[in-house]
Design a protein around this motif. Structure first.
Motif, PDB file in Angstrom:
ATOM      1  N   ASN A 191       0.842  -1.134   0.192  1.00  0.00           N
ATOM      2  CA  ASN A 191       0.101   0.028  -0.022  1.00  0.00           C
ATOM      3  C   ASN A 191       0.856   1.217  -0.070  1.00  0.00           C
ATOM      4  N   ARG A 192       1.948   1.146   0.867  1.00  0.00           N
ATOM      5  CA  ARG A 192       2.864   2.300   1.031  1.00  0.00           C
ATOM      6  C   ARG A 192       3.507   2.708  -0.514  1.00  0.00           C
ATOM      7  N   ASP A 196       3.103   6.045  -2.752  1.00  0.00           N
ATOM      8  CA  ASP A 196       4.315   6.795  -3.021  1.00  0.00           C
ATOM      9  C   ASP A 196       4.376   6.837  -4.822  1.00  0.00           C
ATOM     10  N   MET A 197       4.175   6.059  -5.324  1.00  0.00           N
ATOM     11  CA  MET A 197       4.307   5.663  -6.780  1.00  0.00           C
ATOM     12  C   MET A 197       3.256   6.623  -7.388  1.00  0.00           C
ATOM     13  N   LEU A 198       2.032   6.761  -6.770  1.00  0.00           N
ATOM     14  CA  LEU A 198       0.717   7.423  -7.399  1.00  0.00           C
ATOM     15  C   LEU A 198       1.178   9.040  -7.083  1.00  0.00           C
ATOM     16  N   CYS A 199       1.657   9.065  -5.898  1.00  0.00           N
ATOM     17  CA  CYS A 199       2.110  10.845  -5.838  1.00  0.00           C
ATOM     18  C   CYS A 199       3.166  11.153  -6.514  1.00  0.00           C
ATOM     19  N   ASP A 200       4.082  10.552  -6.818  1.00  0.00           N
ATOM     20  CA  ASP A 200       5.496  10.981  -7.363  1.00  0.00           C
ATOM     21  C   ASP A 200       5.345  10.810  -8.987  1.00  0.00           C
ATOM     22  N   GLY A 201       4.157  10.540  -9.443  1.00  0.00           N
ATOM     23  CA  GLY A 201       3.926  10.460 -10.831  1.00  0.00           C
ATOM     24  C   GLY A 201       4.186   8.906 -11.591  1.00  0.00           C
ATOM     25  N   THR A 202       5.114   8.282 -10.725  1.00  0.00           N
ATOM     26  CA  THR A 202       5.405   6.915 -11.491  1.00  0.00           C
ATOM     27  C   THR A 202       4.304   5.923 -12.095  1.00  0.00           C
ATOM     28  N   ARG A 221      -7.176   6.435   2.962  1.00  0.00           N
ATOM     29  CA  ARG A 221      -8.122   5.901   3.938  1.00  0.00           C
ATOM     30  C   ARG A 221      -7.426   4.688   4.319  1.00  0.00           C
ATOM     31  N   ASP A 222      -6.744   3.998   3.819  1.00  0.00           N
ATOM     32  CA  ASP A 222      -5.869   2.680   4.140  1.00  0.00           C
ATOM     33  C   ASP A 222      -4.591   3.090   4.729  1.00  0.00           C
ATOM     34  N   LEU A 223      -4.310   4.371   4.787  1.00  0.00           N
ATOM     35  CA  LEU A 223      -2.698   4.516   5.399  1.00  0.00           C
ATOM     36  C   LEU A 223      -3.032   5.433   6.573  1.00  0.00           C
ATOM     37  N   PRO A 224      -2.097   5.320   7.658  1.00  0.00           N
ATOM     38  CA  PRO A 224      -2.120   6.287   8.893  1.00  0.00           C
ATOM     39  C   PRO A 224      -1.925   7.695   8.146  1.00  0.00           C
ATOM     40  N   PRO A 225      -2.608   8.567   8.862  1.00  0.00           N
ATOM     41  CA  PRO A 225      -2.869   9.894   8.457  1.00  0.00           C
ATOM     42  C   PRO A 225      -1.370  10.678   8.557  1.00  0.00           C
ATOM     43  N   TRP A 228       0.261  10.397   4.925  1.00  0.00           N
ATOM     44  CA  TRP A 228      -0.113  11.159   3.916  1.00  0.00           C
ATOM     45  C   TRP A 228       0.966  12.136   3.561  1.00  0.00           C
ATOM     46  N   ARG A 229       0.952  12.320   2.193  1.00  0.00           N
ATOM     47  CA  ARG A 229       1.871  13.359   1.490  1.00  0.00           C
ATOM     48  C   ARG A 229       1.411  14.777   1.368  1.00  0.00           C
ATOM     49  N   ASN A 230       1.802  15.679   1.605  1.00  0.00           N
ATOM     50  CA  ASN A 230       1.242  17.145   1.094  1.00  0.00           C
ATOM     51  C   ASN A 230       1.834  17.447  -0.340  1.00  0.00           C
TER      52      ASN A 230
END
Length: 241
Positions: A191-192, A196-202, A221-225, A228-230
């Motif tokens: 999940n993590r 991260d791959m979603l957030c950095d465009g990979t 919602r499946d990750l601890p707050p 979360w990445r800004n």
């Protein structure tokens, strides 16, 4: 992993395979992938032969398992041969009523398979579905957008078979992990990495388009707050359908 044209064609070839290779590179985990016929892949996972099932659609009934965050948005499209209907093309999902419609070995949601006004026929593969449409042995077929268009081009049927660009159903695709302690750990690592791959465009880069990416909120919602990445920017510049 079930065999999926373009997405998972061998342990070393396919869009989903590239995603798993990236997960392995980021997490340091050794991921061994076997490609099996769709139903056998699910049955083997249920039997405990595998730690994870690499791709499963969200609208189908889940086996006992731990579902990961989604990583892909699957659109089930109608593929058909316009010339088979004279001047009348299929213009809406209701146009399937009374037709012979092919389904392959994959899981389809109840919204499709529970339709009583359609004569469904199960066929072993998406390749067979498109060939049967071309040869007038089926009126239409329901196939996932990306893999269906890929096969249509492979078979040289782009000028013969058309699609209704209104999805019959849209569903998330995720991985399933065994419902045990190891599965909990594997799911958290996966999940993590996907987040991260979603957030950095990979993830957008691997899929080559941003409209098939899952909604960020479904992952968070499946990750601890605190995880979360800004700076989450899923789309790559220039990513298109």
């Amino acid at each position: 992993m079930p065999y999926i044209p373009m997405m998972a064609e061998s342990p070393a070839r396919g869009t989903f395979i590239r995603m798993y290779q990236e997960v392995a590179a980021r997490t340091g985990q050794k991921i061994i992938i076997d490609i099996l016929p769709p139903r056998r892949a699910v049955q083997s996972f249920i039997a405990g032969e595998y730690d994870a099932l690499g791709a499963f659609p969200s609208l189908s009934e889940l086996p006992v398992s731990l579902a990961s965050v989604p990583y892909y948005l699957r659109e089930n499209l109608i593929f058909y041969k316009p010339g088979q209907f004279g001047q009348n093309a299929i213009t809406s999902p209701d146009g399937l009523a009374g037709l012979r419609v092919g389904l392959s070995a994959y899981h389809y949601p109840p919204a499709i398979i529970n339709r009583q006004d359609v004569d469904f026929e199960r066929v072993p593969s998406d390749h067979s579905l498109l060939s049967m449409i071309a040869n007038n042995r089926l009126d239409a077929a329901i196939i996932e957008r990306s893999s269906g268009l890929h096969i249509r081009d492979q078979l040289g049927l782009a000028g013969v078979i058309d699609t209704l660009d209104i999805p019959l159903t849209t569903e998330n695709v995720f991985s399933l992990f065994q419902a045990n302690r190891e599965g909990i750990e594997n799911r958290a690592i996966f999940n993590r990495a996907v987040y991260d791959m979603l957030c950095d465009g990979t993830l957008a880069g691997i899929f080559g388009r941003s409209d098939v990416l899952p909604d960020i909120s479904l992952l968070e919602r499946d990750l601890p707050p605190e995880s979360w990445r800004n700076d989450c920017l899923p789309s790559l510049p220039g990513s298109t359908r």
